[in-house]
Write a protein that holds these residues in place. Structure first.
Motif, PDB file in Angstrom:
ATOM      1  N   UNK A 167       0.809  -1.216   0.000  1.00  0.00           N
ATOM      2  CA  UNK A 167       0.000   0.000   0.000  1.00  0.00           C
ATOM      3  C   UNK A 167       0.841   1.264   0.000  1.00  0.00           C
ATOM      4  N   UNK A 168       2.096   1.155   0.475  1.00  0.00           N
ATOM      5  CA  UNK A 168       2.935   2.338   0.627  1.00  0.00           C
ATOM      6  C   UNK A 168       4.405   1.940   0.595  1.00  0.00           C
ATOM      7  N   UNK A 169       5.204   2.675  -0.163  1.00  0.00           N
ATOM      8  CA  UNK A 169       6.653   2.525  -0.140  1.00  0.00           C
ATOM      9  C   UNK A 169       7.261   3.626   0.716  1.00  0.00           C
ATOM     10  N   UNK A 170       8.148   3.255   1.620  1.00  0.00           N
ATOM     11  CA  UNK A 170       8.776   4.223   2.520  1.00  0.00           C
ATOM     12  C   UNK A 170      10.294   4.173   2.353  1.00  0.00           C
ATOM     13  N   UNK A 171      10.894   5.305   2.047  1.00  0.00           N
ATOM     14  CA  UNK A 171      12.349   5.424   1.983  1.00  0.00           C
ATOM     15  C   UNK A 171      12.815   6.300   3.138  1.00  0.00           C
ATOM     16  N   UNK A 182       1.902   4.673  -3.690  1.00  0.00           N
ATOM     17  CA  UNK A 182       2.333   5.906  -3.016  1.00  0.00           C
ATOM     18  C   UNK A 182       3.707   5.720  -2.363  1.00  0.00           C
ATOM     19  N   UNK A 183       4.500   6.785  -2.356  1.00  0.00           N
ATOM     20  CA  UNK A 183       5.862   6.718  -1.832  1.00  0.00           C
ATOM     21  C   UNK A 183       6.147   7.951  -0.991  1.00  0.00           C
ATOM     22  N   UNK A 184       6.761   7.734   0.159  1.00  0.00           N
ATOM     23  CA  UNK A 184       7.160   8.855   1.003  1.00  0.00           C
ATOM     24  C   UNK A 184       8.627   8.695   1.409  1.00  0.00           C
ATOM     25  N   UNK A 185       9.253   9.819   1.739  1.00  0.00           N
ATOM     26  CA  UNK A 185      10.636   9.822   2.222  1.00  0.00           C
ATOM     27  C   UNK A 185      10.651  10.422   3.617  1.00  0.00           C
ATOM     28  N   UNK A 186      11.251   9.705   4.565  1.00  0.00           N
ATOM     29  CA  UNK A 186      11.332  10.168   5.947  1.00  0.00           C
ATOM     30  C   UNK A 186      12.772  10.570   6.255  1.00  0.00           C
ATOM     31  N   UNK A 207      10.837   0.199  13.215  1.00  0.00           N
ATOM     32  CA  UNK A 207      10.005   0.766  14.271  1.00  0.00           C
ATOM     33  C   UNK A 207       9.141   1.899  13.736  1.00  0.00           C
ATOM     34  N   UNK A 208       9.750   2.785  12.956  1.00  0.00           N
ATOM     35  CA  UNK A 208       9.006   3.894  12.365  1.00  0.00           C
ATOM     36  C   UNK A 208       7.953   3.375  11.396  1.00  0.00           C
ATOM     37  N   UNK A 209       8.357   2.419  10.551  1.00  0.00           N
ATOM     38  CA  UNK A 209       7.416   1.860   9.576  1.00  0.00           C
ATOM     39  C   UNK A 209       6.252   1.153  10.259  1.00  0.00           C
ATOM     40  N   UNK A 210       6.517   0.504  11.395  1.00  0.00           N
ATOM     41  CA  UNK A 210       5.442  -0.162  12.143  1.00  0.00           C
ATOM     42  C   UNK A 210       4.424   0.858  12.645  1.00  0.00           C
ATOM     43  N   UNK A 251       4.883  -4.925   7.730  1.00  0.00           N
ATOM     44  CA  UNK A 251       6.008  -4.129   7.233  1.00  0.00           C
ATOM     45  C   UNK A 251       6.971  -5.093   6.565  1.00  0.00           C
ATOM     46  N   UNK A 252       7.372  -4.772   5.336  1.00  0.00           N
ATOM     47  CA  UNK A 252       8.252  -5.653   4.571  1.00  0.00           C
ATOM     48  C   UNK A 252       9.632  -5.028   4.421  1.00  0.00           C
ATOM     49  N   UNK A 253      10.656  -5.875   4.440  1.00  0.00           N
ATOM     50  CA  UNK A 253      12.030  -5.415   4.235  1.00  0.00           C
ATOM     51  C   UNK A 253      12.758  -6.375   3.306  1.00  0.00           C
TER      52      UNK A 253
END
Length: 218
Positions: free
Chosen positions: A27-31, A56-60, A104-107, A118-120
Motif C-alpha cells: 500500500x505504501x513505499x517508505x524510503x 504511493x511513496x514517502x521519504x522520511x 520501528x518507524x514503519x510499524x 512491514x516488509x524489508x
C-alpha cells in the motif's frame, strides 16, 4: 489481493525486486534519508519504481543519524572499503541498529494506516556482516512490533534466506530494469565497481544471466 503492507524501499536491487514481487499487496513505499553516501542516488529510483507501479511513496528524514552514529557509510565515499562484500573490512559499513530504527518507524506508520505488515528486503548475503538483517533479528523485531501495536504489526522479510543471485533471477522473471537501481556505497557519479556492494551486484547479475549495463568507474 488486499493492500495490507508497507515496504521499506531503498532503491537498490533487493527492495525494488521485492516491490515488484509483492506489488499487489504493498500500500505504501517508505524510503529513509539517513545521511548515507548513496541516499541521493538510491531514493530517486525508489520513487521512480513506486510511481511506475502506482504505489504511493514517502521519504522520511533521519538527519540525526550522521551526527550521532558511527559508520563509514555516513562518512563520505573515501571511507568505504573496497573488496568482497563478505570481507571483514566491510563491517565498517554497519550503521548501528539502522533496520531496527526504520522498522520501528514503519510499524508506527502501518498502524496509523490500518495496515498489518512491514516488509524489508534483506537477504542471505547480509547475515555475516549486518546483525539487523539476520533471521533471529527479524523474528525478534516482528515479535516486538506484534506486542507493541494494537493490530499486531508483523515484519515480513521474504528474502532472508536466499542469495542476491536468487533475487536477481526473480527480477529477471519479473522484467525489472536493474539499470534503474543503485548499489554502490560510495555514492559517486557512477558505481565504483570495487566496493562490496558493487562486487555483489556484478556477481548476482552474472549468475542470473542478466547483461550488466551498469556504468562503473573502474
Amino acid at each position: 489481493m488486499k493492500k495490507d503492507s508497507i515496504l521499506i524501499v531503498s532503491g537498490g536491487m533487493d527492495s525494488i525486486t521485492l516491490l515488484y514481487d509483492f506489488k499487489d499487496r504493498i500500500a505504501l513505499g517508505v524510503s529513509f534519508s539517513y545521511g548515507s553516501n548513496h541516499n541521493a542516488k538510491e531514493i530517486p529510483f525508489a520513487e521512480y519504481h513506486c510511481k511506475l507501479l502506482g504505489i504511493p511513496h514517502i521519504v522520511i528524514d533521519l538527519a540525526f543519524m550522521p551526527k550521532y552514529f558511527r559508520s563509514s557509510l555516513l562518512e563520505g565515499g573515501d571511507a568505504i572499503p573496497e573488496g568482497h562484500y563478505a570481507d571483514d573490512n566491510m563491517k565498517s559499513t554497519v550503521v548501528p541498529f539502522r533496520n531496527g530504527i526504520m522498522l520501528s518507524i514503519a510499524a508506527g506508520i502501518a498502524e496509523s494506516h490500518n495496515l498489518k505488515y512491514v516488509m524489508m528486503g534483506n537477504h542471505g548475503g547480509d547475515h555475516a556482516i549486518y546483525p539487523d538483517c539476520r533471521h533471529t533479528f527479524v523474528e525478534a523485531m516482528s515479535k516486538a512490533t506484534q506486542e507493541g501495536t494494537y493490530p499486531g504489526i508483523q515484519i515480513l522479510a521474504p528474502y532472508t534466506d536466499i542469495t542476491k543471485a536468487d533475487i536477481a533471477m526473480k527480477g529477471k522473471a519479473l522484467g525489472i530494469d536493474y539499470t534503474k537501481t543503485w548499489s554502490c556505497y560510495k555514492g559517486g557519479e557512477h558505481h565504483c565497481g570495487k566496493c562490496g556492494t558493487c562486487v555483489e551486484r556484478k556477481e548476482a547479475l552474472a549468475a542470473a544471466g542478466i547483461a550488466d549495463e551498469t556504468i562503473y568507474d573502474e
